[in-house]
Design an enzyme around this catalytic site. Structure first.
Site, PDB file in Angstrom:
ATOM      1  N   TYR A 209       0.736  -1.178  -0.194  1.00 41.39           N
ATOM      2  CA  TYR A 209       0.026   0.094  -0.084  1.00 41.39           C
ATOM      3  C   TYR A 209       1.007   1.528  -0.152  1.00 41.39           C
ATOM      4  O   TYR A 209       2.056   1.323   0.695  1.00 41.39           O
ATOM      5  CB  TYR A 209      -0.973  -0.137   1.274  1.00 41.39           C
ATOM      6  CG  TYR A 209      -1.922  -1.043   1.283  1.00 41.39           C
ATOM      7  CD1 TYR A 209      -2.972  -0.983   0.363  1.00 41.39           C
ATOM      8  CD2 TYR A 209      -1.711  -2.153   1.970  1.00 41.39           C
ATOM      9  CE1 TYR A 209      -4.171  -1.968   0.343  1.00 41.39           C
ATOM     10  CE2 TYR A 209      -2.713  -3.080   2.161  1.00 41.39           C
ATOM     11  CZ  TYR A 209      -3.693  -3.194   1.276  1.00 41.39           C
ATOM     12  OH  TYR A 209      -4.702  -4.215   1.194  1.00 41.39           O
ATOM     13  N   SER A 210       0.446   2.172  -0.763  1.00 39.35           N
ATOM     14  CA  SER A 210       1.336   3.381  -0.886  1.00 39.35           C
ATOM     15  C   SER A 210       1.017   4.361   0.463  1.00 39.35           C
ATOM     16  O   SER A 210      -0.288   4.339   0.969  1.00 39.35           O
ATOM     17  CB  SER A 210       0.789   4.377  -1.903  1.00 39.35           C
ATOM     18  OG  SER A 210       1.605   3.818  -3.251  1.00 39.35           O
ATOM     19  N   CYS A 380      -0.597   7.629 -10.532  1.00 36.29           N
ATOM     20  CA  CYS A 380      -0.791   6.741  -9.671  1.00 36.29           C
ATOM     21  C   CYS A 380      -2.315   6.161  -9.648  1.00 36.29           C
ATOM     22  O   CYS A 380      -3.033   6.877  -9.592  1.00 36.29           O
ATOM     23  CB  CYS A 380      -0.383   6.957  -8.405  1.00 36.29           C
ATOM     24  SG  CYS A 380      -0.416   5.442  -6.998  1.00 36.29           S
ATOM     25  N   GLU A 420       3.065   4.565 -10.906  1.00 40.13           N
ATOM     26  CA  GLU A 420       2.877   3.449 -10.124  1.00 40.13           C
ATOM     27  C   GLU A 420       1.203   3.012 -10.311  1.00 40.13           C
ATOM     28  O   GLU A 420       0.310   3.635  -9.781  1.00 40.13           O
ATOM     29  CB  GLU A 420       2.960   4.115  -8.600  1.00 40.13           C
ATOM     30  CG  GLU A 420       2.930   3.245  -7.470  1.00 40.13           C
ATOM     31  CD  GLU A 420       4.023   2.721  -6.853  1.00 40.13           C
ATOM     32  OE1 GLU A 420       5.078   3.331  -6.944  1.00 40.13           O
ATOM     33  OE2 GLU A 420       3.822   1.523  -6.102  1.00 40.13           O
ATOM     34  N   TYR A 422      -1.622  -0.220 -10.931  1.00 35.62           N
ATOM     35  CA  TYR A 422      -1.945  -1.593 -10.596  1.00 35.62           C
ATOM     36  C   TYR A 422      -3.118  -2.041 -11.272  1.00 35.62           C
ATOM     37  O   TYR A 422      -4.114  -1.255 -11.850  1.00 35.62           O
ATOM     38  CB  TYR A 422      -2.123  -1.768  -9.044  1.00 35.62           C
ATOM     39  CG  TYR A 422      -2.787  -0.501  -8.452  1.00 35.62           C
ATOM     40  CD1 TYR A 422      -3.905  -0.315  -8.292  1.00 35.62           C
ATOM     41  CD2 TYR A 422      -1.869   0.398  -7.840  1.00 35.62           C
ATOM     42  CE1 TYR A 422      -4.777   0.862  -7.833  1.00 35.62           C
ATOM     43  CE2 TYR A 422      -2.131   1.483  -7.249  1.00 35.62           C
ATOM     44  CZ  TYR A 422      -3.709   1.713  -7.248  1.00 35.62           C
ATOM     45  OH  TYR A 422      -4.347   2.980  -6.598  1.00 35.62           O
TER      46      TYR A 422
END
Ligand code: A2P
Length: 422
Positions: A209-210, A380, A420, A422
């Protein structure tokens, strides 16, 4: 054939450190890396030692090697069963004929050449970002705590940051490290180890997790961090699933203890120099690092260091956009905020509005910032937006007569373009 041809320095991934973030599999140009529910593994038949996967790996678990006899290389099926890497074997090696050995200088030169080739390929890739941080970024600490010795943090708060009655159940979680050192920078991430075991009796893997808070703490001067976590209730194909880690994290109560590894991340870091501008582009929980960077700047605003902040933030609806209220309270002269709601009623042409559309609408300002060497771009959130955002940047600068391929390469080289997703 000489004996040296039978020896292989086999590329392996350490299952104890890997956080299963998929970066290596996405990066590998020859599809040598694959995974199952347990491990990420490298196919010795396919790996050509190009090293493309090494630097993007946030944990360093990718950089492991074992010397084996080539016919006895570890198969991917064997690697899938590992909980840890095998010990280095003693090889019963036939002495190698001197003429088959490469002089060290030649081997190093070949390695250098390979690295240069790789850099050139990465820089030329129209879909990639930087692999280096901005020149003025602070030095990050990474891998201070691993699976074998995680740090325990205490939950100091957990509240929902999306509107009630929507599908997006996103939480802001504050974790306190007490007196245990856990130094972080904006843009870094951590791994959470959910308690318990999977259906086959194996301990759950860490989830990444960021961090959503700045380096000096969620509360300035405190040894705590925050995360932005969305409860996962469906998979990528919209089938119902119950995300193990996200549900664990979203259900945490004040006082609960959480096992954490990390920190991770060496390039998605913010510049520290005066007059540096940030363009931040995110969807959903991809807002976490943007919140960290924005808050860092907000806390230093009285220092008058200059530099603009421009944010493009996409969500399904206003109610599903994390931190909508607090964001709207930030002064307009401090940050230029542009929302893109994809499922809000009443869009004029029935078209979905995404962050890349909002960027195109602000083309003049985006182009002016991109032209400036002091502008750093951060993207992100959903993987799908990468291509759309790059296309938007390409068109926006081309419109102003700027050569996008050249600017893109320059931005990557200078640590000015970070993804970044996902
Ligand atoms: P949508 O799902 O309506 O197509 P999520 O809520 O799933 O985290 O998504 C955050 C936002 O990102 C949503 O508005 C979603 O739109 C949007 N989105 C989905 N795909 C893309 C894409 N390829 N580029 C930009 N935004 C996207």
């Amino acid at each position: 054939m000489s004996a040296s041809a039978e020896i292989l320095k086999q590329h392996l991934i350490d299952p104890e450190i890997c956080i299963r973030c998929n970066t290596c599999e996405e990066t590998c140009p020859v599809d040598a890396i694959t995974h199952n529910d347990d491990n990420y593994v490298v196919d010795a038949e396919k790996c050509n030692f190009c090293m493309a996967c090494i630097s993007p790996c946030p944990t360093g678990s990718i950089d492991n090697w074992r010397t084996v006899m080539k016919p006895a290389a570890y198969s991917i099926d064997e690697q899938f069963t590992w909980d840890e890497l095998p010990a280095e074997q003693e090889l019963d090696v036939v002495p190698v004929a001197a003429e088959s050995l490469q002089p060290i200088d030649a081997a190093e030169a070949a390695d250098d050449e390979k690295a240069l080739e790789l850099d050139a390929k990465q820089l030329a890739d129209p879909l990639s970002g930087s692999q280096v941080p901005p020149w003025s970024a602070s030095h990050p600490y990474v891998n201070l705590y691993g699976h074998k010795a995680p740090v325990t943090a205490t939950v100091a708060g957990n509240f929902r940051v999306t509107g009630l009655g929507t599908e997006s159940d996103t939480h802001h979680i504050v974790l306190d490290f007490g007196s245990t050192p856990f130094p972080v920078l904006e843009g870094q991430s951590i791994g959470i180890l959910p308690p318990g075991f999977d259906g086959r009796g194996k301990a759950h893997h860490a989830r990444q997790y960021s961090i959503a808070s700045p380096r000096d703490g969620e509360r300035a001067g405190y040894n705590n961090i925050s995360l932005t976590v969305k409860r996962v209730t469906t998979d990528y194909d919209h089938h119902p699933v119950r995300g193990v880690a996200s549900n664990y994290v979203c259900n945490l109560k004040k006082g609960d203890e959480v096992r954490i590894i990390g920190p991770f991340g060496t390039s998605f870091l913010m510049p520290n120099h005066p007059n540096s501008n940030l363009i931040m582009i995110c969807t959903g929980t991809g807002s976490a690092p943007m919140r960290a960077m924005t808050e860092r700047r907000r806390r230093r605003v009285e220092l008058n260091e200059g530099g603009k902040l421009m944010l493009f933030f996409g969500a399904r609806t206003q109610k599903e956009l994390p931190y909508f209220g607090p964001l709207n309270n930030l002064p307009k002269e401090f940050i230029d905020i542009n929302f893109a709601f994809s499922r809000e009623e009443g869009s004029a042409d029935g078209q979905k509005r995404y962050v890349q559309h909002a960027m195109r609408e602000r083309a003049d300002d985006v182009a002016a910032l991109l032209k400036d060497d002091n502008t750093y771009v951060y993207v992100c959130g959903l993987k799908g937006m990468e291509a759309g955002v790059l296309e938007a940047m390409r068109d926006i600068v081309a419109e102003k007569g700027i050569d996008w391929p050249a600017l893109h390469v320059e931005m990557k080289r200078a640590g000015r373009l970070h993804f970044e997703t996902y």
